[in-house]
Design a protein around this motif. Structure first.
Motif, PDB file in Angstrom:
ATOM      1  N   GLU A  36      33.042  31.510  32.475  1.00 53.46           N
ATOM      2  CA  GLU A  36      31.868  32.178  31.914  1.00 53.46           C
ATOM      3  C   GLU A  36      31.725  31.876  30.416  1.00 53.46           C
ATOM      4  O   GLU A  36      30.624  31.640  29.916  1.00 53.46           O
ATOM      5  CB  GLU A  36      31.972  33.689  32.141  1.00 53.46           C
ATOM      6  CG  GLU A  36      31.805  34.130  33.594  1.00 53.46           C
ATOM      7  CD  GLU A  36      33.049  33.878  34.437  1.00 53.46           C
ATOM      8  OE1 GLU A  36      34.117  33.560  33.864  1.00 53.46           O
ATOM      9  OE2 GLU A  36      32.954  33.989  35.675  1.00 53.46           O
ATOM     10  N   ILE A  55      27.897  32.107  41.544  1.00 55.47           N
ATOM     11  CA  ILE A  55      28.192  32.496  40.163  1.00 55.47           C
ATOM     12  C   ILE A  55      27.005  33.245  39.561  1.00 55.47           C
ATOM     13  O   ILE A  55      27.172  34.266  38.881  1.00 55.47           O
ATOM     14  CB  ILE A  55      28.542  31.253  39.316  1.00 55.47           C
ATOM     15  CG1 ILE A  55      29.900  30.679  39.746  1.00 55.47           C
ATOM     16  CG2 ILE A  55      28.583  31.605  37.831  1.00 55.47           C
ATOM     17  CD1 ILE A  55      30.196  29.323  39.148  1.00 55.47           C
ATOM     18  N   SER A  77      26.616  37.180  38.325  1.00 57.56           N
ATOM     19  CA  SER A  77      26.280  37.492  36.928  1.00 57.56           C
ATOM     20  C   SER A  77      25.223  38.577  36.799  1.00 57.56           C
ATOM     21  O   SER A  77      25.013  39.112  35.703  1.00 57.56           O
ATOM     22  CB  SER A  77      25.784  36.220  36.221  1.00 57.56           C
ATOM     23  OG  SER A  77      24.459  35.891  36.620  1.00 57.56           O
ATOM     24  N   MET A  81      37.291  29.179  42.607  1.00 61.64           N
ATOM     25  CA  MET A  81      36.257  29.807  41.789  1.00 61.64           C
ATOM     26  C   MET A  81      36.355  31.337  41.825  1.00 61.64           C
ATOM     27  O   MET A  81      35.539  32.024  41.235  1.00 61.64           O
ATOM     28  CB  MET A  81      34.870  29.384  42.289  1.00 61.64           C
ATOM     29  CG  MET A  81      34.653  27.881  42.388  1.00 61.64           C
ATOM     30  SD  MET A  81      34.820  27.040  40.810  1.00 61.64           S
ATOM     31  CE  MET A  81      33.466  27.732  39.902  1.00 61.64           C
TER      32      MET A  81
END
Length: 707
Positions: free
Chosen positions: A461, A514, A518, A561
């Motif tokens: 990130e 991802i 977020s 991940m």
């Protein structure tokens, strides 16, 4: 644990193709939790072409689409078409999450939702036929849904899941194939029904178009990949998207944990592309380009009519104009940059101006596209306002909105604010770059040094926050593991089609996951905590070895991940590959045959056994129903014809003794070749001299083996 349990299709349901009304298609999940890895369940759907695999998935997508319409039909989605509702769908989608069973039930003009502690019904049609009335009686005790507030929408969405769907077949997801399906939508500014009980707007396009990647902040819980325009995939754009998605991921290429098996990152190369931004701005009144490229200027000036003016344009005209607007009071550019603390100053070079032009564009584009910022749509929802002054009577209010949204987007921790923060971070080091900004290039090591960063000590990130903004095009260079380091690195676009296909697929799944992770848990957003990864025809372009290791690579990517720590993940794979199937136990496989799901008794009758760890030939025979063998049909029929000829059961002009012997000698399977040669030697087809020669060859072979 999250799993899709079943899809049930009822009588009267349209668009089912060869599926069977009245049948429940069950995804069995009898494996111990964590069999594949923690929080991940993998299932497969198999069957011959036309067995109904894609048709079943399409029905799942229709149900999700209709449920999405119920929840978000009145949400402004400026960057995508209005959501549509598909009529004449009578089907259920049932799933289980943490032991709780939930169902979405489509019944023509209404949709019902049920979980252990929640049930409700969404109604869209006032005029019903008898079939709908019968179903309505079944759901009479379901309260009518009230989703006027976003809090109510979140209540339902929090129990749902997000589906990331991939299918790279050129025959898949062609919008025109679905255009005949009856759909409707409505404009939330007008209302759903007029005073005659008719729909305000009957949709004449394809509902499928609304499910491709769209800028709605991952609100609508499904995305189809790759993006298609009327069935057409822009592979140049796919290449660019893949490079962008991979950039931050590959910087985490630690030894032994490579995202791309067999390769490691050599370097990332960045170069600036000013035209990709300049070409976006248009005159608000005429919709003509504000800053055409040199070729467009030359063409206009060469072929202009007598009453047209010549275009006087230089490649940096946008920067000159932007610098003026950014220094004037009551302009959107000045307001946004002032709010973000990165104003334009007189001594700034072209790179600094260009970065600030991008900052203003990014803020305005968020207001233009994203539903969660729709309150700013009317005042600042147009990217071309970067080159305009705010006009009375709402001048001051619009300027205040520009400042407010600039701060909100900067502080938005999701993917929506990421690109803006990247640009703002870049402004901290922009003065260290000199020379012609249009020729600006550097690699990630150089950027690390200039920016004072250490990507190796940063989280994924954090790396994404500090990478150059997307006005820089990234080219990925890889180095093959085990090769001489003096060899030139390999650009990503020079890999084989199979390697690139695997990269596209894995990076697409990782990228969307991802971004979904977020999304902040705030009042006007939905944060999905479950993923449904659907990979249709997954083996396209894959060598058998890639097929053999695919499931392992998928699991490794999810773990590397840490996606399985952030989501409960259900995976559905449709495949014709025995190599893929040999990694999935039979309990998690749905067998389809002519649109019908085979029962355990039917599987046993056809001698279909567990493919997990099984021999590939056995899987081909049992799981894919290849009852005519494992050789090509041309070769099979040729061998049968030859056998009949040798047995003198036919007089086929195709064969002579010489052709028969030559054909047998070309056969690659040793046992079959030897058996046919024995038949040939004993037949009347072979002449005496031919038989003598064959026996002599056999004797010489045996003598060589003895020595």
């Amino acid at each position: 644990m999250f799993t899709v349990k079943s899809i049930t299709i009822y009588e009267g349901c349209r668009y089912i193709k060869n599926l069977k009304a009245g049948q429940t298609y069950c995804f069995e999940h009898k494996l111990a939790e964590g069999f594949f890895t923690d929080h991940v369940c993998i299932t497969a759907i198999v069957g011959q072409n036309g067995a109904g695999k894609s048709s079943l998935l399409d029905m799942m997508f229709r149900i999700i689409n209709n449920f999405s319409f119920c929840l978000f039909k009145d949400t402004r989605r400026s960057a995508a078409d209005l959501l549509t509702y598909i009529e004449d769908i009578y089907a259920d989608l049932t799933y289980v999450t943490d032991g709780e069973e939930c169902s979405i039930m489509c019944r023509g003009g209404f949709v019902a939702f049920k979980s252990d502690d929640l049930k409700t019904m969404f109604t869209h049609v006032s005029k019903q036929d008898e079939r709908d009335k019968q179903w309505r009686d079944v759901f009479r005790d379901y309260p009518k849904a009230d989703v006027a507030s976003f809090g109510q929408k979140r209540l339902f969405a929090d129990k749902f899941f997000y589906s990331i769907v991939t299918n790279y077949s050129i025959q898949a997801f062609i919008a025109g194939d679905y255009a005949h399906e009856h759909t409707f939508t409505y404009d939330p500014e007008v209302g759903e029904l007029n005073n005659k009980g008719d729909y305000v707007f009957r949709h004449r396009g394809s509902w499928l178009n609304n499910l491709f990647h769209k800028n709605d902040g991952y609100l609508t819980p499904i995305v189809l990949n790759p993006y298609r325009t009327d069935g057409w995939i822009n592979m140049t754009n796919e290449e660019h998207l893949t490079a962008t998605r991979l950039t931050a991921i590959l910087l985490d290429d630690e030894l032994g944990k490579h995202f791309l098996d067999g390769y490691t990152l050599d370097r990332l190369h960045f170069r600036i592309l000013p035209r990709t931004l300049q070409e976006k701005f248009v005159d608000i009144e005429t919709n003509e380009k504000l800053y055409p490229c040199d070729e467009e200027v030359d063409a206009h000036n060469k072929y202009k009519r007598q009453d047209e003016k010549a275009w006087e344009y230089s490649g940096d005209k946008d920067l000159e104009n932007f610098a003026w607007y950014a220094t004037q009071d009551f302009t959107y550019a000045h307001a946004i940059l002032e709010a973000l603390g990165c104003e334009v100053k007189e001594e700034m070079n072209k790179l600094q101006l260009f970065i600030r032009e991008y900052v203003v564009y990014k803020v305005l584009s968020v207001a233009e596209k994203y539903p969660s910022y729709s309150k700013y749509k009317d005042s600042v929802g147009n990217i071309s306002l970067a080159f305009y002054e705010a006009q009375p009577p709402n001048r001051r209010m619009n300027i205040e909105d520009a400042q407010k949204i600039a701060v909100e987007v900067r502080d938005d921790t999701s993917h929506i604010g990421l690109k803006l923060r990247q640009a703002l971070n870049f402004t901290k080091v922009e003065d260290k770059f000199t020379g012609d900004f249009k020729e600006l290039t550097f690699n990630e090591k150089e950027y690390e040094k200039i920016a004072g960063l250490n990507f190796g000590e940063m989280t994924l990130e954090e790396r994404m926050e500090h990478l150059p903004p997307s006005i820089f095009h990234s080219q990925i260079y890889l180095r093959q593991l085990g090769k001489d380091e003096t060899e030139d690195p390999i650009p990503l676009n020079h890999l084989s089609s199979g390697e690139r296909q695997l990269i596209y697929l894995m990076s697409t799944l990782a990228y969307h996951a991802i971004n979904i992770d977020s999304v902040p848990e705030v009042e006007n957003r939905v944060k999905y905590k479950r993923l449904n990864l659907v990979m249709d025809e997954v083996e396209i372009c894959f060598h058998p070895e890639y097929q053999r290791v695919f499931v392992l690579r998928l699991i490794s990517m999810l773990k590397r991940m840490r996606l399985n720590e952030k989501f409960d993940i259900n995976v559905i794979i449709t495949t014709h590959s025995p190599f893929v199937l040999s990694d999935i136990p039979q309990q998690n496989i749905m067998y389809l045959k002519e649109g019908h799901q085979m029962t355990e008794d039917e599987l046993e009758a056809e001698n279909v056994t567990n493919p997990f760890c099984a021999n590939i030939n056995d899987i081909l025979n049992q799981s894919f129903f290849l009852d005519k063998g494992f050789v090509g049909e041309f070769a099979r029929k040729k061998v049968l014809s030859l056998a009949n000829y040798l047995k003198e059961e036919c007089n086929d002009d195709e064969w002579t003794a010489e052709k028969a012997r030559a054909f047998i000698e070309e056969i690659g399977e040793p046992l079959l070749r030897e058996q046919l040669m024995e038949i040939y030697k004993e037949s009347r087809v072979a002449g005496v001299q031919d038989k003598i020669a064959l026996y002599r060859d056999e004797i010489q072979r045996l003598e060589r083996e003895e020595r």
